[in-house]
Every structure is written in structure tokens, then in C-alpha cells.
Scaffold this motif. Structure first.
Motif, mmCIF file in Angstrom:
data_model
loop_
_atom_site.group_PDB
_atom_site.id
_atom_site.type_symbol
_atom_site.label_atom_id
_atom_site.label_comp_id
_atom_site.label_asym_id
_atom_site.label_seq_id
_atom_site.Cartn_x
_atom_site.Cartn_y
_atom_site.Cartn_z
ATOM 1 N N ILE A 12 6.730 45.106 40.024
ATOM 2 C CA ILE A 12 6.963 46.228 40.734
ATOM 3 C C ILE A 12 7.360 47.223 39.972
ATOM 4 O O ILE A 12 7.142 48.547 39.926
ATOM 5 C CB ILE A 12 8.197 45.794 41.762
ATOM 6 N N LEU A 13 8.471 47.038 39.092
ATOM 7 C CA LEU A 13 9.104 48.179 38.354
ATOM 8 C C LEU A 13 8.304 48.770 37.452
ATOM 9 O O LEU A 13 8.428 50.098 37.048
ATOM 10 C CB LEU A 13 10.281 47.633 37.879
ATOM 11 N N ASN A 14 7.241 48.167 36.796
ATOM 12 C CA ASN A 14 6.331 48.867 35.770
ATOM 13 C C ASN A 14 5.526 49.820 36.510
ATOM 14 O O ASN A 14 4.817 50.601 35.914
ATOM 15 C CB ASN A 14 5.200 47.947 35.117
ATOM 16 N N HIS A 15 5.275 50.067 37.768
ATOM 17 C CA HIS A 15 4.657 50.980 38.483
ATOM 18 C C HIS A 15 5.528 51.805 39.188
ATOM 19 O O HIS A 15 5.102 52.827 39.788
ATOM 20 C CB HIS A 15 3.752 50.288 39.560
ATOM 21 N N SER A 58 2.155 43.343 30.450
ATOM 22 C CA SER A 58 2.226 44.956 30.514
ATOM 23 C C SER A 58 1.452 45.524 29.367
ATOM 24 O O SER A 58 1.276 47.105 29.281
ATOM 25 C CB SER A 58 3.804 45.385 30.309
ATOM 26 N N SER A 59 0.700 45.051 28.558
ATOM 27 C CA SER A 59 -0.149 45.506 27.668
ATOM 28 C C SER A 59 0.686 46.311 26.560
ATOM 29 O O SER A 59 0.291 47.656 26.211
ATOM 30 C CB SER A 59 -1.384 46.316 28.238
ATOM 31 N N THR A 60 2.008 46.097 26.147
ATOM 32 C CA THR A 60 2.686 46.578 25.064
ATOM 33 C C THR A 60 2.755 45.766 24.020
ATOM 34 O O THR A 60 4.037 45.229 24.067
ATOM 35 C CB THR A 60 3.964 47.125 25.690
ATOM 36 N N PRO A 61 1.927 45.459 22.963
ATOM 37 C CA PRO A 61 2.089 44.510 22.251
ATOM 38 C C PRO A 61 3.119 44.512 21.098
ATOM 39 O O PRO A 61 3.367 45.479 20.293
ATOM 40 C CB PRO A 61 0.779 44.460 21.529
ATOM 41 N N GLY A 62 4.151 43.797 21.239
ATOM 42 C CA GLY A 62 5.233 43.686 20.342
ATOM 43 C C GLY A 62 6.358 44.591 20.504
ATOM 44 O O GLY A 62 7.458 44.561 19.935
ATOM 45 N N ALA A 120 11.350 55.129 21.430
ATOM 46 C CA ALA A 120 11.274 55.682 20.173
ATOM 47 C C ALA A 120 10.165 54.978 19.562
ATOM 48 O O ALA A 120 9.201 55.525 18.892
ATOM 49 C CB ALA A 120 12.609 55.587 19.126
ATOM 50 N N LEU A 121 9.946 53.481 19.702
ATOM 51 C CA LEU A 121 9.067 52.722 19.073
ATOM 52 C C LEU A 121 7.666 53.072 19.939
ATOM 53 O O LEU A 121 6.495 52.776 19.379
ATOM 54 C CB LEU A 121 9.291 51.206 19.097
ATOM 55 N N GLU A 122 7.813 53.268 21.231
ATOM 56 C CA GLU A 122 6.659 53.574 22.025
ATOM 57 C C GLU A 122 5.885 54.831 21.527
ATOM 58 O O GLU A 122 4.636 54.935 21.403
ATOM 59 C CB GLU A 122 6.857 53.503 23.413
ATOM 60 N N ALA A 123 6.687 55.973 21.544
ATOM 61 C CA ALA A 123 6.033 57.166 20.865
ATOM 62 C C ALA A 123 5.723 57.077 19.442
ATOM 63 O O ALA A 123 4.762 57.451 19.078
ATOM 64 C CB ALA A 123 7.035 58.277 21.360
#
Length: 156
Positions: A12-15, A58-62, A120-123
């Protein structure tokens, strides 16, 4: 709680994307709810495992696993700072035991730390500081609203 937060976040929340910038990251609530003086190794491993499962789905490795581990570590120390000194050694973090203001402070600090480090890590750059700040603040506010709503229902 582990499974329910995992399922809610992934399905739910990832969308949910409020204003195109805010995504509630409710699974940080798992790190907030550990009791004071709970074994730190168990808190860290549990937070890492939840983050790893979020990463897988969620395909966000690590990304989530590293920041959840940081949240678990920070929770241990923030709980000792915020909880009353004369309280029980196994005090659980909730509105019922800490009171609204202390629980809101604990969860707000942990949620804001989590969101700021996560985005910050995502960007992985600071070229668009305003977007990073907007994503962090809007996501933290959304997450706090959900946490306080769940906690108000749990405390009854």
C-alpha cells in the motif's frame, strides 16, 4: 507487527506519493516500539531484517536495511535520553507509558532522522537540496501522522 508493517509498506504505502514528494515510511515504527534495555544486537538484527525485506520487495538494494539499522541503533540511545530516569528498565515506547509529548518527541526525532538519511542516500547527491528537504519533511510528517494514529488506537 513485523509482518503487518512489511505488508502494509510493500502493498500500500510504497504506492502513495503525496504532492509527488512524500511517501509514508511506516516501517520505521517497528524500530520505535522496542523496549528500553532490550538487547541491542537483537534490535539491530531485527531492524536490519525488516529493512532487507523492504529492500527486496521495493527494489532499493541496501537502502532501507542500512537506514533501518541506523534507526535501531539511534532508538536505543534516544529512548534512554527521553524516558524518565526513574521508570522501569523494560519500559515500552508508547503513548500510554511515555505520555504523548515524550512519545511524539521520540518518534518525531527517529522518523526525521530516518527520512533525512533515507532520501540523502537515495539521491546520493546534494545538488537538489530543496527536493531532498521537501521529500524528507513531507515523508516524515506523513509517517508521524500514521504512527500517532496507530499509537492512539493501540493505547486504548
Amino acid at each position: 507487527m513485523f509482518m503487518s508493517l512489511l505488508v502494509a509498506q510493500v502493498l500500500i504505502l510504497n504506492h502513495v506519493h503525496l504532492l509527488g514528494v512524500g511517501t509514508p515510511l511506516l516501517y520505521v515504527y517497528f524500530a520505535i516500539t522496542f523496549r528500553r534495555n532490550f538487547p541491542k544486537w537483537f534490535v539491530l538484527v531485527s531492524c536490519f531484517m525488516l529493512g532487507l525485506l523492504i529492500d527486496i520487495f521495493s527494489s532499493t538494494p541496501g537502502l532501507a536495511s542500512s537506514v533501518m539499522t541506523l534507526a535501531g541503533l539511534a532508538q536505543c540511545y534516544l529512548m534512554n535520553l527521553i524516558a524518565p530516569r526513574d521508570s522501569a528498565e523494560d519500559l515500552a515506547a508508547s503513548i500510554k507509558t511515555l505520555g504523548f509529548s515524550k512519545f511524539a518527541t521520540l518518534s518525531g526525532l527517529l522518523t526525521m532522522l530516518y527520512c533525512m538519511v533515507f532520501f540523502a542516500l537515495e539521491a546520493f547527491n546534494f545538488f537538489d537540496v530543496l527536493m531532498w528537504l521537501a521529500r524528507s519533511v513531507v515523508s516524515a510528517v506523513l509517517t508521524m501522522v500514521l504512527i500517532l494514529a496507530i499509537e492512539s488506537v493501540r493505547s486504548r
